[in-house]
Write a protein that holds these residues in place. Sequence first.
Motif, mmCIF file in Angstrom:
data_model
loop_
_atom_site.group_PDB
_atom_site.id
_atom_site.type_symbol
_atom_site.label_atom_id
_atom_site.label_comp_id
_atom_site.label_asym_id
_atom_site.label_seq_id
_atom_site.Cartn_x
_atom_site.Cartn_y
_atom_site.Cartn_z
ATOM 1 N N GLN A 10 0.814 -1.211 0.000
ATOM 2 C CA GLN A 10 0.000 0.000 0.000
ATOM 3 C C GLN A 10 0.846 1.258 0.000
ATOM 4 O O GLN A 10 0.405 2.307 -0.503
ATOM 5 N N ASP B 253 1.986 1.999 -3.612
ATOM 6 C CA ASP B 253 0.894 2.406 -4.489
ATOM 7 C C ASP B 253 0.469 3.849 -4.256
ATOM 8 O O ASP B 253 -0.525 4.298 -4.846
ATOM 9 N N THR B 254 1.176 4.573 -3.415
ATOM 10 C CA THR B 254 0.840 5.959 -3.092
ATOM 11 C C THR B 254 2.018 6.857 -3.454
ATOM 12 O O THR B 254 3.149 6.601 -3.024
ATOM 13 N N SER B 255 1.757 7.876 -4.242
ATOM 14 C CA SER B 255 2.834 8.760 -4.700
ATOM 15 C C SER B 255 3.526 9.467 -3.547
ATOM 16 O O SER B 255 4.740 9.680 -3.574
ATOM 17 N N ARG B 256 2.767 9.830 -2.516
ATOM 18 C CA ARG B 256 3.346 10.558 -1.389
ATOM 19 C C ARG B 256 4.402 9.724 -0.686
ATOM 20 O O ARG B 256 5.484 10.221 -0.355
ATOM 21 N N TYR B 257 4.119 8.440 -0.475
ATOM 22 C CA TYR B 257 5.082 7.587 0.207
ATOM 23 C C TYR B 257 6.267 7.238 -0.688
ATOM 24 O O TYR B 257 7.387 7.044 -0.202
ATOM 25 N N GLU C 226 2.617 17.556 -4.745
ATOM 26 C CA GLU C 226 1.822 16.325 -4.751
ATOM 27 C C GLU C 226 0.610 16.462 -3.845
ATOM 28 O O GLU C 226 -0.496 16.020 -4.190
ATOM 29 N N ARG C 227 0.779 17.087 -2.686
ATOM 30 C CA ARG C 227 -0.353 17.346 -1.790
ATOM 31 C C ARG C 227 -1.340 18.313 -2.434
ATOM 32 O O ARG C 227 -2.552 18.182 -2.285
ATOM 33 N N ALA D 114 -3.278 16.372 -5.010
ATOM 34 C CA ALA D 114 -4.201 15.429 -4.383
ATOM 35 C C ALA D 114 -5.443 16.123 -3.840
ATOM 36 O O ALA D 114 -6.530 15.527 -3.815
ATOM 37 N N CYS E 254 -6.518 13.274 -11.462
ATOM 38 C CA CYS E 254 -5.089 13.409 -11.161
ATOM 39 C C CYS E 254 -4.279 13.267 -12.449
ATOM 40 O O CYS E 254 -4.480 12.331 -13.227
ATOM 41 N N ARG F 199 0.645 9.964 -10.855
ATOM 42 C CA ARG F 199 0.209 8.653 -10.387
ATOM 43 C C ARG F 199 1.404 7.844 -9.917
ATOM 44 O O ARG F 199 2.550 8.074 -10.315
ATOM 45 N N SER F 200 1.152 6.881 -9.063
ATOM 46 C CA SER F 200 2.243 6.121 -8.447
ATOM 47 C C SER F 200 3.065 5.343 -9.463
ATOM 48 O O SER F 200 4.260 5.120 -9.265
#
Length: 320
Positions: free
Chosen positions: A49, A52-56, A115-116, A119, A126, A131-132
């Motif tokens: 997970q 699958d997230t661009s922020r992480y 990115e924030r 979002a 988006c 995207r991730s």
Amino acid sequence: MQNLTEFPLNATSHKRLSVIIKVCVVIPFFCVFLCFIVLMLHIFASHRQFLDTSRYILFAYMLVNDTLQLLSSVLLFLFVMGQVKFAIVYCVPLLFISTVTFQNTPLILATMSLERYVAIFYPLQCPATWRSDRIWIIILSLWLISCISPVIDHSIGKRYPAVDAFSTPVLCKPVVINLSPIQTLIKVAVSVLFFAVVAVIILFTYMRILLETRKMRQDRVSVSKAMHTVLLHGFQLLLCMLAYTLPITETLIVLHANWLPEDIAFFNYFCFILIPRFLSPLIYGFRDQSLRVYIGKTFLCCTNKVKPRVRGKPQDCFLN
């Protein structure tokens, strides 16, 4: 005559003791930082997970970048402390990595703030680049932008005439390949430009998200979290900009304390290079609720392995 012979010996022993103390301070500090970074990267790699997230993904990229920056700077620090000399051809890669990763940090912070922003304002539409599965395009672009200035700097850098890049051993310092004052001025100007652009981007995204928080009646919690995240990126940028206060701190220390030049350099390196790089991922990692849960579970698993086993059903780590 006896006093004259004892003074150099005392000075040499004092210098050796100072070097040992500095190394004993930096190495444990770096090891703790490295263990924490490895733990967080292990959490990212073990749980889909996060990937699958661009922020992480951007945060993991920042961790890798900071690790390379600190690793190269600590190696350079140890080489200087130990008076280890080698050819410039082996020194340039270390200096190049140190410079690129240093300039890459503010760009990563600006990208994470954007990115924030994307979002919040474009949750359903988006852009494909954010995207991730496409975020690697932005990461590659950040690396290319960060490499432009160091490549030019190392290409046109002046060197000592008597120094052979392949055979003459020298102390690995930036001054070895950067003798021109104009070159130093250009380097500082580029870095200041980087930080100024990033500061404008972070301020812009923070103000837009703040205004959006007042307008939205629903999902105010996520918008408020995004606002605090952007504010945290501004704090991280402030920590990184402490490196540019070195001339000011050196002047103040010389005026108010009788320190040796190498002691002043170590103080600036430890306070304005090491500590900010350590605090930045530490604050961000423990602030995030999802990461904080997995970090706590990892520590519990490690402590349970040390304790003697108790009869019963074994508990698996990271069940959630």
